[in-house]
Design an enzyme around this catalytic site. Structure first.
Site, mmCIF file in Angstrom:
data_model
loop_
_atom_site.group_PDB
_atom_site.id
_atom_site.type_symbol
_atom_site.label_atom_id
_atom_site.label_comp_id
_atom_site.label_asym_id
_atom_site.label_seq_id
_atom_site.Cartn_x
_atom_site.Cartn_y
_atom_site.Cartn_z
ATOM 1 C CG ASN A 24 -2.048 -0.962 1.105
ATOM 2 O OD1 ASN A 24 -2.598 -1.132 0.028
ATOM 3 N ND2 ASN A 24 -2.414 -1.608 2.201
ATOM 4 C CB CYS B 176 -6.456 -5.562 -2.035
ATOM 5 S SG CYS B 176 -6.837 -4.929 -0.386
ATOM 6 C CG HIS B 177 -5.142 -9.060 1.933
ATOM 7 N ND1 HIS B 177 -4.173 -9.960 1.568
ATOM 8 C CD2 HIS B 177 -4.476 -7.954 2.339
ATOM 9 C CE1 HIS B 177 -2.974 -9.421 1.751
ATOM 10 N NE2 HIS B 177 -3.135 -8.203 2.213
ATOM 11 C CG HIS C 238 -8.064 -0.251 0.909
ATOM 12 N ND1 HIS C 238 -7.061 0.199 1.742
ATOM 13 C CD2 HIS C 238 -7.789 -1.553 0.683
ATOM 14 C CE1 HIS C 238 -6.220 -0.788 2.001
ATOM 15 N NE2 HIS C 238 -6.642 -1.872 1.363
#
Length: 449
Positions: A152, A173-174, A208
């Site tokens: 990030n 990303c997760h 995000h």
């Protein structure tokens, strides 16, 4: 035999997840794995753990080598097919401390500060130059490699690589994988693997702050009942004692106000908008259960607990690994074998989401096969969702431009357009804050003009 280079391999637990996953996939079991870091001690710790896993689940088939320091970076990257990026430039001390403590002097509070906000901007500014160095090496010795970026701020780093280099890059990303599970779990609903397997979800937006545009179960739209239950619970939590509150109230309130649930946690989204962390309304912090200074606490806990955790891992002769939810190994397998694989990836927009800028990095469904990673067409987001994304995209684009042109005014402009920073500080204070952060970063930043 593919070669996989892991940059930032001292992130032992994460390296174990991604590279352990590779050892679970037949096409990658014989991989040549190059571990690279500038911290020799952490690098050797990762090497030990991965060698144990390689022996226990892979009959030692993978070839694991370590490379430490800048002088050995090009050797680590040479002939790589895949490069995984998981670096943290500056670490907790001094970089994270700078990101949090200097803004505090100006009355600007943060929770995570790794994606947006003044902390996210400066995290990008100190990381992009290092990644550009990686790119120059890759262009020289691994020109066909795919870079899988996990570091990030995802959109800014991925965007800088796609705009400033010739390296094939995707951001991973997760949060996409666990988005629906987090929504149902926050409301106390069934999140068993059996139920989750029945869900059909569509997610798109930016990293995000991607939106759960659709969530159905056996063809039934779940949103109406989820929104009704969520509104009831949030109303109760706002009045409850701290220990009785949910940690996910902000995302649920965003779902109420904007119509759709977002992918990343409430502590993240608290600092992506101007609504929550406000010095004029300090009561909001308790009311919405916002964990200020959360990331430094996590860093301290991780640093303090690592030695114990490492000894536990080191002393487990049966240490094993099962396939995680990370996309990395699936991407490598699909490109190696041609077997199709679907991910939620961060790629250049180029018209995939029609009401976001073409040169923004967006998080959309992607198909992966021997041709690489292709983002799929989404069309227009709901107007309010696109508008929220734009408040984040504007500082992202300016930060990338600052890093690539070294124009100091672009740093100021990125900060001025950051929603949380602009809601709290005057223009004069934003400029002063940026100047103080530039000075504190010292040699971690290039010279701006």
């Amino acid at each position: 035999m593919p070669k996989i280079t892991f940059m930032g391999a001292g992130s032992t637990v994460f390296a174990r997840n991604v590279l352990g996953d590779c050892m679970c996939r037949e096409s990658l079991k014989d991989a040549h794995i190059a571990l690279y870091d500038i911290d020799k001690e952490r690098l050797l710790e990762s090497e030990y753990i991965l060698n144990v896993i390689n022996k226990n689940i892979n009959n030692g088939r993978a070839k694991i080598m370590t490379y430490c320091g800048v002088r050995n970076r090009r050797a680590a990257l040479k002939d790589a097919d895949f490069v995984v990026n998981a670096i943290q430039v500056g670490g907790y001390d001094p970089a994270t401390i700078i990101d949090f403590e200097i803004p505090k002097k100006f009355g600007l509070r943060q929770t995570i500060a790794d994606t947006l906000g003044i902390g996210g901007i400066f995290r990008a500014l100190r990381t992009i130059p290092v990644m550009l160095d990686f790119a120059r090496d890759m262009e020289a010795v691994a020109p066909n490699a795919w870079l899988l970026n996990y570091t990030n701020p995802m959109a800014m780093l991925t965007g800088a690589m796609l705009k400033g280099t010739n390296v094939k890059t995707v951001g991973l990303c997760h949060s996409v994988q666990v988005c629906a599970e987090s929504l149902l779990g926050s409301l106390g609903l069934d999140v068993s693997p059996e139920r989750l397997a029945k869900l059909q979800c569509k997610i798109a937006g930016i990293n995000h702050m991607a939106w759960l545009l659709e969530i159905t179960e056996n063809g039934k739209d779940l949103y109406p009942e989820l929104k009704k239950l969520s509104e009831k619970k949030v109303k109760e939590w706002r009045k409850a004692k701290k220990e009785e509150k949910s940690g996910n109230m902000i995302r649920l309130e965003m779902m109420k106000q904007f119509g759709y649930y977002v992918t990343e946690s409430s502590e993240h989204n608290a600092e992506y908008a101007p609504f929550w962390i406000k010095s004029n309304y300090p009561e909001l912090i308790d009311e919405w259960n916002i964990p200020l200074d959360e990331y430094p606490r996590r860093c301290i806990k991780q640093i303090d607990g690592w030695k114990k955790q490492y000894e536990e891992l080191r002393n487990d002769p049966k240490l094993t690994h099962t396939l995680s939810r990370e996309y990395g190994s699936g991407i490598m397998d699909a490109i190696t074998t041609g077997n199709p694989y679907q991910i939620g990836g961060n790629v250049m927009n180029n018209g995939l989401i029609t009401n976001l800028p073409a040169d923004a990095v967006v998080e959309v469904p992607c198909l992966v096969d021997k041709n690489g990673i292709q983002g799929t067409f989404v069309g227009a987001l709901p107007t309010q969702c696109a508008a929220m994304n734009m408040t984040n995209i504007n500082p992202q684009l300016l930060t990338i431009e600052a890093a690539l042109t070294l124009k100091k005014e672009r740093i100021y402009q990125a900060a001025m357009l950051d929603p949380h920073t602009a809601a709290e500080l005057s223009i004069d204070d934003i400029v002063k804050l940026c100047n103080e952060l530039i000075k504190a970063h010292g040699d971690m930043l290039p010279k701006y003009k």
